[in-house]
Design a protein around this motif. Structure first.
Motif, mmCIF file in Angstrom:
data_model
loop_
_atom_site.group_PDB
_atom_site.id
_atom_site.type_symbol
_atom_site.label_atom_id
_atom_site.label_comp_id
_atom_site.label_asym_id
_atom_site.label_seq_id
_atom_site.Cartn_x
_atom_site.Cartn_y
_atom_site.Cartn_z
ATOM 1 N N GLY A 1 40.104 57.555 37.040
ATOM 2 C CA GLY A 1 39.035 57.911 37.966
ATOM 3 C C GLY A 1 38.314 56.753 38.608
ATOM 4 N N VAL A 2 39.015 55.620 38.766
ATOM 5 C CA VAL A 2 38.366 54.432 39.336
ATOM 6 C C VAL A 2 38.786 54.178 40.787
ATOM 7 C CG1 VAL A 2 38.134 53.346 37.070
ATOM 8 C CG2 VAL A 2 40.148 52.843 38.483
ATOM 9 N N GLY A 3 39.666 55.046 41.315
ATOM 10 C CA GLY A 3 40.131 54.846 42.686
ATOM 11 C C GLY A 3 41.418 54.049 42.763
ATOM 12 N N LYS A 4 42.194 54.050 41.681
ATOM 13 C CA LYS A 4 43.425 53.255 41.634
ATOM 14 C C LYS A 4 44.468 53.768 42.639
ATOM 15 C CE LYS A 4 45.920 53.971 38.058
ATOM 16 N NZ LYS A 4 47.037 54.696 38.733
ATOM 17 N N THR A 5 44.760 55.060 42.566
ATOM 18 C CA THR A 5 45.762 55.629 43.465
ATOM 19 C C THR A 5 45.269 55.627 44.911
ATOM 20 O OG1 THR A 5 46.766 56.978 41.731
ATOM 21 C CG2 THR A 5 47.072 57.725 43.998
ATOM 22 N N THR A 6 43.988 55.926 45.102
ATOM 23 C CA THR A 6 43.394 55.861 46.444
ATOM 24 C C THR A 6 43.567 54.469 47.031
ATOM 25 O OG1 THR A 6 41.767 57.566 45.918
ATOM 26 C CG2 THR A 6 41.237 56.100 47.737
ATOM 27 N N THR A 7 43.366 53.458 46.192
ATOM 28 C CA THR A 7 43.525 52.073 46.640
ATOM 29 C C THR A 7 44.978 51.761 46.978
ATOM 30 O OG1 THR A 7 41.571 51.295 45.449
ATOM 31 C CG2 THR A 7 43.281 49.658 45.918
ATOM 32 N N CYS A 8 45.899 52.198 46.129
ATOM 33 C CA CYS A 8 47.324 51.952 46.397
ATOM 34 C C CYS A 8 47.745 52.519 47.741
ATOM 35 C CB CYS A 8 48.178 52.571 45.288
ATOM 36 S SG CYS A 8 48.192 51.619 43.779
ATOM 37 N N ILE A 9 47.391 53.775 47.970
ATOM 38 C CA ILE A 9 47.803 54.454 49.204
ATOM 39 C C ILE A 9 47.189 53.781 50.426
ATOM 40 C CG2 ILE A 9 47.579 56.597 50.538
ATOM 41 C CD1 ILE A 9 47.752 58.095 47.825
ATOM 42 N N ILE B 1 42.404 44.916 40.338
ATOM 43 C CA ILE B 1 41.704 45.819 39.416
ATOM 44 C C ILE B 1 40.609 46.583 40.155
ATOM 45 C CG2 ILE B 1 40.395 45.966 37.259
ATOM 46 C CD1 ILE B 1 41.553 43.159 36.551
ATOM 47 N N PRO B 2 40.821 47.876 40.428
ATOM 48 C CA PRO B 2 39.733 48.678 41.001
ATOM 49 C C PRO B 2 38.712 48.991 39.903
ATOM 50 C CG PRO B 2 41.902 49.737 41.271
ATOM 51 C CD PRO B 2 42.041 48.668 40.248
ATOM 52 N N LEU B 3 37.444 48.884 40.255
ATOM 53 C CA LEU B 3 36.386 49.119 39.274
ATOM 54 C C LEU B 3 35.269 49.908 39.930
ATOM 55 C CD1 LEU B 3 35.985 48.042 36.287
ATOM 56 C CD2 LEU B 3 34.325 46.479 37.270
ATOM 57 N N GLN B 4 35.003 51.101 39.426
ATOM 58 C CA GLN B 4 34.002 51.944 40.066
ATOM 59 C C GLN B 4 32.588 51.422 39.808
ATOM 60 O OE1 GLN B 4 35.161 52.451 37.125
ATOM 61 N NE2 GLN B 4 34.348 54.224 36.051
ATOM 62 N N CYS B 5 31.739 51.582 40.806
ATOM 63 C CA CYS B 5 30.359 51.090 40.714
ATOM 64 C C CYS B 5 29.489 52.118 39.987
ATOM 65 C CB CYS B 5 29.805 50.803 42.110
ATOM 66 S SG CYS B 5 30.663 49.494 42.975
ATOM 67 N N THR C 1 34.724 49.923 43.770
ATOM 68 C CA THR C 1 34.999 51.195 44.434
ATOM 69 C C THR C 1 33.860 52.182 44.186
ATOM 70 O OG1 THR C 1 36.180 52.102 42.518
ATOM 71 C CG2 THR C 1 37.498 50.876 44.139
ATOM 72 N N MET C 2 33.844 53.251 44.989
ATOM 73 C CA MET C 2 32.854 54.337 44.838
ATOM 74 C C MET C 2 31.424 53.808 44.931
ATOM 75 S SD MET C 2 34.729 56.493 41.819
ATOM 76 C CE MET C 2 36.515 56.696 41.858
#
Length: 256
Positions: free
Chosen positions: A13-21, A146-150, A184-185
């Motif tokens: 839930g950190v936006g990993k797949t969103t970031t990849c796409i 490394i995506p990291l949610q705020c 992210t977020m």
């Protein structure tokens, strides 16, 4: 030879797949030849680019376990310079099947080397775990993003991921670097978001991207239409942010 970037965080839930796409799409829109490898059995990257995972009879599993050539598993997308190697639930079995394999941690690296010269960037969507699939993606990569949610617990799990990265460096991939930490977020109305950014800059000085990905409705909606956000709403804050990130990565990787 293409730059291989693993997008990884064992926390979901950190936006990993969103970031990849969206990073892959943005790099391609900026003229780079990009291959995105879905390495998560959930297949969300695959569906997020308009394919149905269950219909992809040949996918990354068949290169990893079946010995298929990676070039035969590459699918086109709506963006001409963006190609995809899909994944589906088949990949779940790979972790078990790899246990007894020779050089099991390097299977993905050997597969990627088959096509590396044909792309400027190869991105790997790693699963949200620290198992053998993630080890393969880190062993195959030049760097890890490394995506990291705020959010409040943002730093939780980061220490374990960094330990894993260092273990991979020591034993399998001495040249592995951190491409950057991507906030992210981000919610401008939220004090926590600003505090997380400040904390990241203190603890990971020089490793935090200038680009910040906001909370954005369009980013959430785009996957249900099987499109990167740039094709769904190119004027949205999400699309603009990922385009900015792509430019930052291209600039960082442009040899002077």
């Amino acid at each position: 030879m293409g730059k291989v970037i693993a997008v990884s965080n064992q926390k979901g839930g950190v936006g990993k797949t969103t970031t990849c796409i969206n990073l892959s799409a943005s790099l391609a829109i900026l003229g780079k030849k990009v291959l995105l490898i879905d390495f998560d059995p959930q297949g969300n990257t695959t569906s997020g680019l308009g394919l149905t995972p269950g219909n992809c009879k040949k996918n990354i599993y068949h290169a990893l376990i079946g010995g298929d050539q990676l070039k035969d598993l590459i699918y086109s997308t709506e963006i001409s310079k963006l190609k995809l190697v899909p994944a589906n639930i088949d990949l779940t079995g790979a972790e078990v099947e790899l246990v007894s394999a020779i050089a099991r941690e390097l299977k993905l690296k050997n597969v990627i080397n088959q096509v590396r010269d044909y792309f400027d960037f190869i991105l790997i969507d790693s699963p949200p775990s620290l198992g053998l699939l993630t080890v393969n993606s880190l062993a195959a990569a030049d760097s890890v993003l490394i995506p990291l949610q705020c959010e409040y617990y943002a730093m939780e799990g980061m220490s374990q991921l960094l330990v894993t990265i260092n273990l991979i460096k020591d034993s399998l991939n001495p040249d592995l670097e951190i491409e950057g930490i991507l906030p992210t977020m981000y919610d401008i109305r939220n004090n926590i978001s600003r505090q997380v950014i400040d904390e990241l800059k203190v603890h990971f000085e020089g490793r935090v991207f200038k680009s910040i990905i906001p909370r954005n409705v369009r980013l959430c909606e785009a996957p249900s239409f099987g499109k990167p956000v740039f094709l769904y709403d190119r004027a949205s804050k999400g699309a603009i942010s990922y385009l900015k990130l792509a430019k930052e990565i291209i600039q960082k990787n442009t040899k002077s």
